[in-house]
Design an enzyme around this catalytic site. Structure first.
Site, PDB file in Angstrom:
ATOM      1  N   PHE A  43      41.516  25.436  74.608  1.00 20.47           N
ATOM      2  CA  PHE A  43      42.382  26.483  75.152  1.00 20.47           C
ATOM      3  C   PHE A  43      41.764  27.048  76.433  1.00 20.47           C
ATOM      4  O   PHE A  43      42.421  27.132  77.473  1.00 20.47           O
ATOM      5  CB  PHE A  43      42.601  27.591  74.107  1.00 20.47           C
ATOM      6  CG  PHE A  43      43.372  28.763  74.642  1.00 20.47           C
ATOM      7  CD1 PHE A  43      44.587  28.586  75.289  1.00 20.47           C
ATOM      8  CD2 PHE A  43      42.870  30.061  74.534  1.00 20.47           C
ATOM      9  CE1 PHE A  43      45.289  29.672  75.812  1.00 20.47           C
ATOM     10  CE2 PHE A  43      43.571  31.147  75.047  1.00 20.47           C
ATOM     11  CZ  PHE A  43      44.784  30.943  75.686  1.00 20.47           C
ATOM     12  N   ASP A  65      41.758  22.818  65.983  1.00 16.31           N
ATOM     13  CA  ASP A  65      42.022  24.247  66.100  1.00 16.31           C
ATOM     14  C   ASP A  65      41.487  24.942  64.847  1.00 16.31           C
ATOM     15  O   ASP A  65      41.865  24.564  63.733  1.00 16.31           O
ATOM     16  CB  ASP A  65      43.544  24.453  66.226  1.00 16.31           C
ATOM     17  CG  ASP A  65      43.869  25.851  66.688  1.00 16.31           C
ATOM     18  OD1 ASP A  65      43.376  26.806  66.061  1.00 16.31           O
ATOM     19  OD2 ASP A  65      44.603  25.982  67.682  1.00 16.31           O
ATOM     20  N   TYR A 152      41.887  41.301  70.456  1.00 13.17           N
ATOM     21  CA  TYR A 152      40.502  40.805  70.495  1.00 13.17           C
ATOM     22  C   TYR A 152      39.588  41.712  69.677  1.00 13.17           C
ATOM     23  O   TYR A 152      38.889  41.247  68.770  1.00 13.17           O
ATOM     24  CB  TYR A 152      40.055  40.751  71.954  1.00 13.17           C
ATOM     25  CG  TYR A 152      38.686  40.158  72.186  1.00 13.17           C
ATOM     26  CD1 TYR A 152      38.449  38.790  72.035  1.00 13.17           C
ATOM     27  CD2 TYR A 152      37.622  40.963  72.588  1.00 13.17           C
ATOM     28  CE1 TYR A 152      37.188  38.247  72.277  1.00 13.17           C
ATOM     29  CE2 TYR A 152      36.364  40.427  72.835  1.00 13.17           C
ATOM     30  CZ  TYR A 152      36.153  39.069  72.682  1.00 13.17           C
ATOM     31  OH  TYR A 152      34.897  38.540  72.921  1.00 13.17           O
TER      32      TYR A 152
HETATM   33  P1  NAD Z   1      35.132  30.704  76.404  1.00 12.36           P
HETATM   34  O1  NAD Z   1      36.566  31.090  76.529  1.00 12.36           O
HETATM   35  O2  NAD Z   1      34.502  29.994  77.558  1.00 12.36           O
HETATM   36  O3  NAD Z   1      34.892  29.837  75.106  1.00 12.36           O
HETATM   37  C1  NAD Z   1      35.667  29.917  73.953  1.00 12.36           C
HETATM   38  C2  NAD Z   1      35.881  28.514  73.436  1.00 12.36           C
HETATM   39  O4  NAD Z   1      36.637  28.575  72.217  1.00 12.36           O
HETATM   40  C3  NAD Z   1      36.685  27.636  74.397  1.00 12.36           C
HETATM   41  O5  NAD Z   1      36.080  26.383  74.521  1.00 12.36           O
HETATM   42  C4  NAD Z   1      38.049  27.545  73.751  1.00 12.36           C
HETATM   43  O6  NAD Z   1      38.764  26.382  74.107  1.00 12.36           O
HETATM   44  C5  NAD Z   1      37.682  27.598  72.277  1.00 12.36           C
HETATM   45  N1  NAD Z   1      38.769  28.051  71.408  1.00 12.36           N
HETATM   46  C6  NAD Z   1      39.584  29.126  71.583  1.00 12.36           C
HETATM   47  N2  NAD Z   1      40.470  29.217  70.582  1.00 12.36           N
HETATM   48  C7  NAD Z   1      40.211  28.182  69.732  1.00 12.36           C
HETATM   49  C8  NAD Z   1      40.775  27.722  68.524  1.00 12.36           C
HETATM   50  N3  NAD Z   1      41.818  28.361  67.966  1.00 12.36           N
HETATM   51  N4  NAD Z   1      40.254  26.614  67.939  1.00 12.36           N
HETATM   52  C9  NAD Z   1      39.224  25.959  68.495  1.00 12.36           C
HETATM   53  N5  NAD Z   1      38.648  26.334  69.652  1.00 12.36           N
HETATM   54  C10 NAD Z   1      39.126  27.435  70.258  1.00 12.36           C
HETATM   55  O7  NAD Z   1      34.337  32.051  76.084  1.00 12.36           O
HETATM   56  P2  NAD Z   1      32.784  32.325  75.940  1.00 12.36           P
HETATM   57  O8  NAD Z   1      32.427  33.364  76.932  1.00 12.36           O
HETATM   58  O9  NAD Z   1      32.018  31.057  75.915  1.00 12.36           O
HETATM   59  O10 NAD Z   1      32.741  33.024  74.508  1.00 12.36           O
HETATM   60  C11 NAD Z   1      32.314  32.348  73.344  1.00 12.36           C
HETATM   61  C12 NAD Z   1      32.280  33.311  72.169  1.00 12.36           C
HETATM   62  O11 NAD Z   1      31.385  34.398  72.451  1.00 12.36           O
HETATM   63  C13 NAD Z   1      33.641  33.951  71.871  1.00 12.36           C
HETATM   64  O12 NAD Z   1      33.802  34.052  70.473  1.00 12.36           O
HETATM   65  C14 NAD Z   1      33.528  35.334  72.470  1.00 12.36           C
HETATM   66  O13 NAD Z   1      34.349  36.264  71.804  1.00 12.36           O
HETATM   67  C15 NAD Z   1      32.047  35.640  72.276  1.00 12.36           C
HETATM   68  N6  NAD Z   1      31.587  36.626  73.258  1.00 12.36           N
HETATM   69  C16 NAD Z   1      31.433  36.290  74.573  1.00 12.36           C
HETATM   70  C17 NAD Z   1      31.036  37.258  75.484  1.00 12.36           C
HETATM   71  C18 NAD Z   1      30.835  36.936  76.938  1.00 12.36           C
HETATM   72  O14 NAD Z   1      30.533  37.849  77.716  1.00 12.36           O
HETATM   73  N7  NAD Z   1      30.951  35.717  77.399  1.00 12.36           N
HETATM   74  C19 NAD Z   1      30.799  38.568  75.057  1.00 12.36           C
HETATM   75  C20 NAD Z   1      30.996  38.869  73.711  1.00 12.36           C
HETATM   76  C21 NAD Z   1      31.378  37.891  72.809  1.00 12.36           C
END
Ligand code: NAD
Ligand code: UDP
Length: 320
Positions: A43, A65, A152
């Site tokens: 996604f 997913d 979220y």
């Molecule tokens: P990102 O959007 O780059 O990565 C999220 C990944 O999850 C993507 O590869 C996406 O394709 C996949 N994904 C989304 N929905 C899905 C589903 N239903 N099934 C399978 N895959 C799915 O974001 P990120 O920054 O790498 O964040 C990763 C995790 O860390 C998330 O859970 C996010 O909430 C958490 N987080 C990130 C931050 C930040 O600052 N980057 C801060 C707090 C928490």
């Protein structure tokens, strides 16, 4: 570092493994000698983030997913699947909630059956627009349960509750990390988060879009520091489950961030001020006392050093 055959190799599942943080985690755990299964529905993630790992026989990529169950025999699970940028998680709020809640249920069910340890990537957003500053883990937060960020925030809060309930009722071995704003190479150039937006705008000579007056604060953590914190948390004894904040306590206003990015890129971009989105938190800074005590962890990468690395990445990515 010891070669893979000299340590006990674990089979580790990473959901959201093709995303920004997940792809770095896949890389790091493979380097440590483990077998990695990356599950992603693409996604917001992309194959580009992990294409360099595809030749490794200990790396498996599965398009899946997490709202539907996933079966595999694994030792550890890092549950990262969920869009993280406000633009992406608000694009389809219902799906965001399903991903957080059903994804958590499916991964907890898998952990229960396999006796795997499961780590939830939670977020500083569980504190909402905090009234206590900096935020310790004991703070329950100040979240608008019906606003545009609630898909979220409440999804992640529900996931934390699910983790705690599976732990209490079924003895599932859980870990909860509350991640504060993290940045670095492989952020999506259009994902709308402030660090990627400002760097891309500065490099392209476009206006830097500050939402509100730029006085709101955030604490920015470089991705390598986060990985170290998450991996240390996974290695803690079963009795320590968190939640634990992992973030960089250095606090900057968004105005300051814009000025630093302009200076580091040597850009001629101008600052423009746009309306502040609804429920945008006024301030955010982690209290990391617990991480220091239980994980022996603190961040090591100062903001300017991390930004330089990220700027280099975007220059290559944008072919500048
Ligand atoms: P990102 O959007 O780059 O990565 C999220 C990944 O999850 C993507 O590869 C996406 O394709 C996949 N994904 C989304 N929905 C899905 C589903 N239903 N099934 C399978 N895959 C799915 O974001 P990120 O920054 O790498 O964040 C990763 C995790 O860390 C998330 O859970 C996010 O909430 C958490 N987080 C990130 C931050 C930040 O600052 N980057 C801060 C707090 C928490
Ligand atoms: N922000 C901004 N300009 C942008 C993108 C974001 O001023 O182009 C602001 C946003 O309003 C927020 C802060 O930067 O106050 C951090 O936003 P981000 O989306 O990176 O993360 P979050 O709000 O989830 O912490």
């Amino acid at each position: 570092m010891r070669p893979y055959f000299m340590i006990r190799m674990k089979r580790i599942l990473i959901t959201g493994g093709a995303g920004f943080i997940g792809s770095h985690l896949c890389e790091r755990l493979l380097r440590e000698g483990h077998e990695v299964i990356c599950v992603d529905n693409f996604f917001t993630g992309s194959k580009e983030n992990i294409v360099h790992l595809m030749e490794n026989p200990f790396f498996e990529l599965v398009r899946h997913d997490v709202v539907t169950p996933f079966l595999a025999e694994v030792d550890e699970i890092y549950n990262l699947a969920c869009p993280a940028s406000p633009v992406h998680y608000q694009y389809n709020g219902i799906k965001t909630i399903k991903t957080s809640v059903m994804g958590a249920i499916n991964m907890l069910g898998l952990a229960k059956r396999t006796h795997a340890k499961v780590l939830q990537a939670s977020t500083s957003e569980v504190y909402g627009d905090p009234r206590i500053h900096p935020q310790p883990e004991s703070y329950w937060g100040y979240v608008n349960p019906t606003g545009i960020r609630s898909c979220y925030d409440e999804g992640k809060r529900c996931a934390e509750s699910l983790f705690m309930n599976y732990h209490r009722q079924n003895d599932v071995r859980i870990k909860i990390v509350r991640i504060f704003n993290t940045y670095g190479p492989r952020m999506h150039p259009n994902d709308g988060r402030v660090v990627s937006n400002f760097i891309v705008q500065a490099l392209q000579g476009k206006d830097i879009t500050i939402y509100g007056d730029g006085s709101q604060t955030r604490s920015f953590q470089y991705v390598d520091d986060l990985l170290e914190g998450m991996i240390r948390l996974m290695k803690t004894p079963d009795a320590f489950i968190g939640p634990v904040n992992v973030g960089n306590p250095g606090e900057f206003t968004i105005q300051q961030l814009a000025e630093i990015v302009i200076r580091l890129t040597g850009s001629k971009s101008k600052l423009v001020y746009l309306p502040l989105p609804q429920d945008d938190p006024v301030q955010r800074k982690p209290d990391i006392t617990l991480a220091e005590k239980e994980l022996g962890w603190r961040p090591t990468v100062p903001l300017e050093e991390g930004l330089q690395k990220t700027i280099r990445y975007f220059k290559t990515k944008l072919e500048l």
